[in-house]
Each structure stands twice: as C-alpha cells, then as structure tokens.
Design a protein around this motif. Sequence first.
Motif, PDB file in Angstrom:
ATOM      1  N   ASP A  16      -7.842   4.730  -4.717  1.00 15.49           N
ATOM      2  CA  ASP A  16      -7.666   5.971  -3.956  1.00 15.49           C
ATOM      3  C   ASP A  16      -6.662   6.917  -4.606  1.00 15.49           C
ATOM      4  N   VAL A  17      -5.649   6.361  -5.277  1.00 10.23           N
ATOM      5  CA  VAL A  17      -4.617   7.208  -5.890  1.00 10.23           C
ATOM      6  C   VAL A  17      -4.837   7.353  -7.394  1.00 10.23           C
ATOM      7  N   THR A  19      -6.397   0.813  -2.635  1.00  9.25           N
ATOM      8  CA  THR A  19      -5.364   1.838  -2.713  1.00  9.25           C
ATOM      9  C   THR A  19      -5.169   2.315  -4.146  1.00  9.25           C
ATOM     10  N   ARG A  48      -7.427  -4.416   0.161  1.00  9.93           N
ATOM     11  CA  ARG A  48      -6.731  -3.189   0.555  1.00  9.93           C
ATOM     12  C   ARG A  48      -5.837  -2.669  -0.575  1.00  9.93           C
ATOM     13  N   ALA A  59       2.547   5.952  -7.415  1.00 13.25           N
ATOM     14  CA  ALA A  59       1.476   6.230  -8.373  1.00 13.25           C
ATOM     15  C   ALA A  59       1.522   7.699  -8.788  1.00 13.25           C
ATOM     16  N   VAL A  95       0.841  -1.204   0.000  1.00 18.46           N
ATOM     17  CA  VAL A  95       0.000   0.000   0.000  1.00 18.46           C
ATOM     18  C   VAL A  95       0.872   1.249   0.000  1.00 18.46           C
ATOM     19  N   ASP A  96       1.889   1.267   0.863  1.00 19.70           N
ATOM     20  CA  ASP A  96       2.780   2.420   0.930  1.00 19.70           C
ATOM     21  C   ASP A  96       3.512   2.624  -0.394  1.00 19.70           C
ATOM     22  N   TYR A  97       3.946   1.538  -1.027  1.00 20.98           N
ATOM     23  CA  TYR A  97       4.674   1.636  -2.293  1.00 20.98           C
ATOM     24  C   TYR A  97       3.793   2.248  -3.374  1.00 20.98           C
ATOM     25  N   ILE A  98       2.554   1.799  -3.452  1.00 17.46           N
ATOM     26  CA  ILE A  98       1.622   2.347  -4.453  1.00 17.46           C
ATOM     27  C   ILE A  98       1.399   3.832  -4.208  1.00 17.46           C
ATOM     28  N   GLN A  99       1.203   4.193  -2.962  1.00 16.21           N
ATOM     29  CA  GLN A  99       0.973   5.610  -2.630  1.00 16.21           C
ATOM     30  C   GLN A  99       2.178   6.471  -2.979  1.00 16.21           C
ATOM     31  N   ARG A 100       3.376   5.910  -2.802  1.00 13.97           N
ATOM     32  CA  ARG A 100       4.593   6.675  -3.093  1.00 13.97           C
ATOM     33  C   ARG A 100       4.872   6.808  -4.578  1.00 13.97           C
TER      34      ARG A 100
END
Length: 481
Positions: A270-271, A267, A263, A216, A209-214
Amino acid sequence: MNLLNRQLLAAAVFAVPLVVASPSLAQSDKPNIIYLLVDNWGWGDIGLQGSVVPTPEIDALAAQGMRFLNFNIENQCTPTRSAIHTGRLPIRSGTQKVAAPGEPDGLAPWEYTIAELLSDAGYKTALFGKWHIGSQVGRHPSDQGYDEWWGINEGSNAAAYTSTAEFDPAVAATPHFWEGKKGEPSYETELYDIAGKTTFDRRITDRAVDYIQRNAGGDDPFYLYVGFTQFHPPWVVHPEFEGVSGAGYYSDIKYEVDHNIGRILETLEDVNAAENTIVVLTGDNGPGTLPQGLGYATGEVGGSTGPWRGALSTGFEGGLRTPAMVRWPGAIPQGVVTNEIVSVLDIYPTLATLVGEASRIPTDRPIDGIDQSAFLLGDQETSNREHIITFVGDDVFAVKWRDLKVHFYTAEATFAEIKKHTFPHVYNVTEDPAEQFELWGNEGFSHAWVMTPVTKILTELTTSMVTFPNIQPGQDFAGYE
C-alpha cells in the motif's frame, strides 16, 4: 515419495546471478528490512510444507523469494533471539538457555547487535513484540540499538503467571508490558496476563503497520523486528479467529498468524515499499510437546514438525528446523526452494553484507554466522555452510555435518530426560528425516569416520572459546583484552 522429496523435486532453478550490494550504496538506495519471528513454529505448520490449515499469505511470500527447507535455528526462544541479534553462538553470550524467573539473563551491553549495526549505518530501528534476551532495565531493546520498542521483556508464558492460584506478587514479579525509546529507561505499562496475551499479536501487528506507514518513503531506511508470541503457550487466540478452523485453538492460531503476516505485507504494498524491502520470516524453535499427553485437548495441538523427529529443547531436527523464507524483489530470485544448510546465525553477517555494511561487523570477537548473500542473490547454488552445532544448555547435543547428524546426548521431547550414549548416534537426515535408523551401531561402526570432520569442528570451537572465554549469564562483560 515423502513431502521433503516432493519439495526438493519442485525446487526452482536459480535465476541469473546478481551483484551483491556494494558498500558504496547511497543512503536512499539501502533497502528496508523487516524480520518476522514466529514463536514455537513447526516446520509443517504452513500449507507449502503440509499443513491441513491453509496459510495463503505465508505461502505467497515464500513463492516470491527463497524458501529454506534446511534452515536451522537454536532450540529455545532466548538462544535464537540472541543468535539473530549477534551472529554468535548463544553460549558465547551467556544466553544459551531460557533463564528461569530470578536467574541472571540477557545480552551484555557490550554485544553489538544487528539493530546497533544498522542504526550506526543510518537506519531507523524498532522492535514490537517479544524480546526475551534481557529482562532488566539496561538490557532492553532500546539499550541495544532500537530507537523504539513495545512488548514484553521475558517469555510469552509469563501471561499465565497471575492466573495460577498459588501466585504471590510478594515473591515473584507481576508481568507487565514494557515500552521504551533509545537514550531513556524503559518502563512498565499495563498488566501482561491471559487477556493481554489474547490480543497481543494483533497489537504487535497494528504497531508494525503504523510504523511502516510512518517511515516508508522517508529519507532513511528502516529495520523493523516483529516478535510474535503465537504459537507459544498459553494457547489463546484473538476473538476474531476463535473457532474458525473447527479443529481447536492451535489450528485457529494458524489463521491468526497468517492474517497478521498478510496485513504487514499488504501495508508494504500500500505504501509502495515492497520492492525495496527485505522481508525475512522464520521461527525461533520447533513446537513444544506436553509431558502428560494431549488427552485434554481437541483438534491439532502442539504443532507439526513435518517429517522430522523431536521438538523444542531437543537436538533432533524437529526442534531445529522451522519454516523460513526471505524476499527481496528484483534481487533474490523468486520461487527458489533449497535444502542447503543455513543457520539463524547467518542472518547477522548476511543482512550486513546485503545492505553494504559488512565493514561494521565486529572483528574483536568470534562471529559464528556466515555470510550467505551470494547464495541468496543467486551468485552460487550452494550455501557457504556445511555444519550446525546444537547446544542444549551448556552441552553439545549434536553436530550436523552435510547429510549426517551425530548425537552425543538425546532427549525425545521437550520435557524428557536426557540420555548420554556410550557411542554417538549417527543418522542420515536426508534419507532418514525421522532419525530412526542409527548408522554407527546398525552398520557395524562403518560410519565412525564421520567423527573426523566433527572432531575438527568441535576442536576449533573449543580452541576459540579458550581464546575468547564465554560470557557468563548476566555478566557485566566489558570486552576482551
């Protein structure tokens, strides 16, 4: 009418054909890729394929793309991971079985993995979770194309080693989590034990999840490989899901797996990255069976293979078919269900083609995977593959050709003895998914003709292996002359 036939009758009609991604795709137009790999996953372990435990997140993903009823993986953890990463039969790479602790293992650094191919094409790359195709420094994910990784370098079962009364750290390595970055040696972090396994998949998901948020929305696309450790023993479940099913650990784990996948998919939404991300979800092999029965356990334990016979480490369909699906909104038609033969080997050339990088596929070695991009995109209604060769260790156990399956050796369960047959056993796996009615003998040799295409398949493979000798386990291979 059995479940398989109902699935096939419900298959959607293919949408209007689309054009395969062009090699001239601009870097910013290339799709992200996420590969979600579930460990020891039975064909019948999702709601759409008969699970009594609901899997709404996985079912929704399947409805948004193409679901494969005849997706064939290798029969153990290591061979499947090797096939995903190289597109080559694992026996060619010396990764045809799970190496026991202390045995030589891992991909030779010479192998050109899908992560290396995508990295060379401008992708950011990351792996979180289980690797299991190289336990030694120099054969870790960061040595094979991944910018960053965190997880374990060996089998999921290693979590239980230190809990055995006889374990001696003086003679056997104590399992740890590992971490690494490209260009640097990987290093051990905290202890990998039962407690670590209990929360491992949650931590894998958190990192994904953190990787995708960072990443995307960045200038470069990303390739994220998520190697879950559920449903592999030791059977433990995150505390949030313990007891939720009322039917035992295995059923509880289904809730956990579905939640974690949900999840990651949420994500992406969400991004605003879902529309430009290819998501692949498969297993690595069918569920294992226990050698002394299930009398000590309660509820659903060991996984469901649906209508298929066999399990992990056998040549029967139950060990070789797992849930499998792929989604790419606007490119891969939605709601397609197919019984066409597809192999995990095909992932490598298909992904390379879909992102316009097929020219990077090596030509100095055999690639056993087949490009299935036209099939996925709806340009054709049939797979480009007609057969599957199943090795168990060094031996060809079976060859599936179209609807017919020819067995040279059989093992009934994960820990069963291996039997060699006087004449090959032949089954029609479409009409007889449980592989119960043997055709060669029961129909008076009338199916012996199937050995003509099967012999041709095996002869071509043998010839190829003479020209390109198989790499031996752990060999420091430098290439063919």
